[in-house]
Design an enzyme around this catalytic site. Structure first.
Site, mmCIF file in Angstrom:
data_model
loop_
_atom_site.group_PDB
_atom_site.id
_atom_site.type_symbol
_atom_site.label_atom_id
_atom_site.label_comp_id
_atom_site.label_asym_id
_atom_site.label_seq_id
_atom_site.Cartn_x
_atom_site.Cartn_y
_atom_site.Cartn_z
ATOM 1 N N SER A 74 0.845 -1.187 0.000
ATOM 2 C CA SER A 74 0.000 0.000 0.000
ATOM 3 C C SER A 74 0.888 1.247 0.000
ATOM 4 C CB SER A 74 -0.961 -0.024 1.187
ATOM 5 O OG SER A 74 -2.021 0.872 0.993
ATOM 6 N N ASP A 126 -17.389 -16.487 -11.828
ATOM 7 C CA ASP A 126 -16.565 -17.464 -11.128
ATOM 8 C C ASP A 126 -16.080 -18.588 -12.038
ATOM 9 O OD1 ASP A 126 -15.350 -19.145 -9.342
ATOM 10 O OD2 ASP A 126 -17.158 -19.690 -8.254
ATOM 11 N N ASP A 146 -12.912 -19.414 -15.455
ATOM 12 C CA ASP A 146 -11.574 -20.004 -15.487
ATOM 13 C C ASP A 146 -11.618 -21.528 -15.469
ATOM 14 O OD1 ASP A 146 -12.445 -20.426 -12.928
ATOM 15 O OD2 ASP A 146 -10.777 -19.432 -11.932
ATOM 16 N N ASP A 192 -14.902 -21.873 -7.753
ATOM 17 C CA ASP A 192 -14.205 -21.923 -6.472
ATOM 18 C C ASP A 192 -14.308 -20.625 -5.688
ATOM 19 O OD1 ASP A 192 -12.712 -20.365 -8.159
ATOM 20 O OD2 ASP A 192 -10.919 -21.624 -8.129
ATOM 21 N N ASP A 212 -8.649 -6.207 -4.943
ATOM 22 C CA ASP A 212 -8.318 -5.075 -4.068
ATOM 23 C C ASP A 212 -9.245 -3.911 -4.383
ATOM 24 O OD1 ASP A 212 -7.085 -2.841 -2.806
ATOM 25 O OD2 ASP A 212 -5.145 -3.836 -2.895
ATOM 26 N N HIS A 255 -7.085 -6.296 -0.339
ATOM 27 C CA HIS A 255 -6.057 -5.394 0.159
ATOM 28 C C HIS A 255 -5.494 -5.908 1.481
ATOM 29 C CE1 HIS A 255 -4.059 -1.474 -0.118
ATOM 30 N NE2 HIS A 255 -4.143 -1.427 1.203
#
Length: 542
Positions: A204, A271, A274, A278, A436, A474
């Site tokens: 950060s 979801d 890919d 999961d 994030d 984050h």
């Protein structure tokens, strides 16, 4: 590290000032702790202006680090400012018995104001590998040149911004170099020799500090870990200010239940893209979700099972690029927005949204970014602690434009020429979570691409690896969908010390006991069959 053609390798050489005294009796793996008490740190030990410093205390103590008891010398010191009205830089070193001849500096977070915990691991560090102090690193950090008001929320006190020297210590990274120089002076004084290697790790604000260190002082650190870096801090602040205004409008703020609805809907839509369902969106660029799919009948707010038209507008504002119609001195023109893919368990609120709408005075239950904006307006921009943060419109700043432009030269650390760092043999591992919602990974994508455009893909790969971690948020805040942990420090050591670049890197979800390949950006892990909890069942694809 090779500095010039034909030069000898230099590892910590610039990394210890020539004026640092060598303690009598030669080098030792046990620090001379008592000798450090009251030590004066000369201004000549630091390459940036100070009026010197002193050790406030030095004592032998034991700490339990990564399950291991570590005996070490704890040193607290202060570095004095040039401006008598500016606060001192507070710093701390932990100098272990059985020193491994290496040093590591930790970066801060938010507005800093406290010395980070020196027993911590590096950002996104693994649970099954020792923290640096347990590895017998000499570890150190500073408060970046000011002390936080204890009554303020952690890392959210911007009041130091009233002083120019304190502002530059924090925003331009000056305190990083001053602290590093003083720490190496004291390390040499304690052990009788300088470190063989010096590393930096931060996330950060600390991630920005890591990039600043590599760019401004290319021989100060042999290797750097930069995680979720807020490198274009002023640009992000302007976006946060715009979102603060949007979310403060009546009926616009989506409460925690609606945030959960939105998150679940995004996961449901993206979801499985890919190949594995999961709870992780592994390819955020391929995720397409229109919040209008959650529109309440007639666009009115009819409860927690839908979004009103104003709330849909707020979500779109958060996830879309923000551009401003004026020039600022840093040359930045916008901020890329935040993907609404927070990895937080939606039984808890988003870090970016908070639980209540922003207002004046700013509630501590509003989003972190909104509170950050509040402090920035009061202490960096207007330097009036009573100024209403909602009165400043980042799209039309009026009389504040000149000040915004000036601050951009301090806060936007956007010089991506890392060539000197690379030529000095420096190595950089860059990490960001794709979920994030406080520092956008899109911004780090942009930084990485700028480095490649400037230096070229081949040259960039000789010293830089960038990994985007699907599902990670984050700093593993709250209960993330993917609590990322990877041994970046060992990878950095091998790269710097043995010239072995990272290969076949794996990241662990420390909350759900599963692994994924850590793919070099723009790669992402695609499921190819087998155990869905094993990295071996995924392949990196672009």
């Amino acid at each position: 590290m090779v500095l010039l053609a034909g030069a000898l390798p230099v590892h910590g050489a610039e990394r210890a000032t020539a004026s640092a005294p060598v303690a009598t009796g030669g080098s030792t793996a046990v620090p001379r702790c008592a000798a450090l008490a009251g030590t004066r740190i000369p201004a000549s030990a630091m390459s940036l202006p100070t009026t010197g410093g002193r050790v406030v205390s030095a004592s032998v103590m034991t700490s339990v680090v990564s399950g291991e008891t570590v005996e070490h010398c704890r040193v607290d010191a202060e570095l004095f400012p040039v401006d008598a009205s500016a606060p001192a830089i507070g710093m701390r070193l932990d100098l272990p018995h059985g020193w491994n001849r290496k040093a590591l500096m930790f970066g801060g977070g938010g507005y800093n104001g406290t010395v980070p915990d020196l027993t911590q691991n590096v950002p996104f560090g693994p649970a099954d590998r020792p923290a640096p102090l347990a590895r017998r690193y000499a570890v150190f950090a500073g408060d970046s040149g000011h002390r936080q008001n204890p009554a303020a929320p952690p890392s959210l006190d911007g009041s130091f911004g009233l002083n120019d020297e304190a502002l530059h210590n924090f925003a331009a990274g000056d305190a990083v170099k001053k602290t590093r120089d003083a720490a190496l002076f004291l390390i040499r004084h304690a052990y009788g020799t300088r470190p063989a290697e010096v590393y930096f790790a931060g996330g950060s604000t600390g991630g920005r500090e890591a990039l600043v260190a590599a760019q401004r002082w290319p021989t100060a650190f042999d290797g750097v870990i930069s995680a979720y870096p807020a490198w274009n801090n002023l640009s992000e602040v302007l976006d946060l200010g715009y979102l603060t205004q949007v979310l403060s409008r009546p009926g616009t703020f989506p409460g925690p239940q609606k945030q959960g609805l939105l998150y679940d809907s995004v996961i449901d839509a993206c979801d499985g893209l890919d190949g594995a369902e999961d709870g992780i969106v592994s390819n955020p660029r391929g995720c397409r979700f229109d919040p209008a799919a959650l529109r309440c009948p007639s666009g009115a707010d009819t409860g927690p099972t839908c979004l009103s038209d104003p709330q849909i507008g707020a979500v779109r504002a958060m996830s879309s690029p923000f551009r401003w119609p004026y020039r600022i001195a840093s040359g930045e023109t916008g901020y890329p927005g935040f993907p609404f893919l927070s990895g937080a368990d939606m039984r808890t609120p988003f870090l970016g949204f908070g639980t209540t709408a922003p207002a004046s005075p700013m509630p501590v239950t509003s989003g972190y970014g909104m509170q950050y904006w509040d402090q920035w307006v009061k202490y960096f921009l207007t330097r009036d602690p009573r100024h209403d943060p909602l009165d400043v419109d980042p799209r039309r700043p009026g009389k504040w434009l000149a000040r915004i432009s000036h601050l951009s030269t301090v806060q936007d650390r956007n010089d991506t020429d890392l060539g000197p760092f690379a030529r000095a043999g420096g190595k950089l591992i860059l990490l960001h979570g794709a979920a994030d919602e406080l520092v956008s990974h899109r911004s780090t994508n942009d930084y990485y691409q700028r480095v490649r455009d400037l230096l070229g893909p081949r040259a960039t790969r000789t010293f830089l690896r960038y990994y985007l971690v699907p599902g990670a948020n984050h700093a593993n805040f709250g209960t993330p969908a993917f609590a990322a942990g990877t041994d970046s420090l060992s990878a950095l050591e091998r790269w710097v010390e043995e010239d072995r670049p990272p290969a076949r890197t794996v990241v662990t979800d420390m909350a759900h006991h599963r692994t994924r390949p850590l793919c070099e950006y723009p790669g992402w892990p695609r499921y190819r069959g087998g155990d869905p909890d094993s990295a071996a069942s995924f392949t990196c694809t672009s």
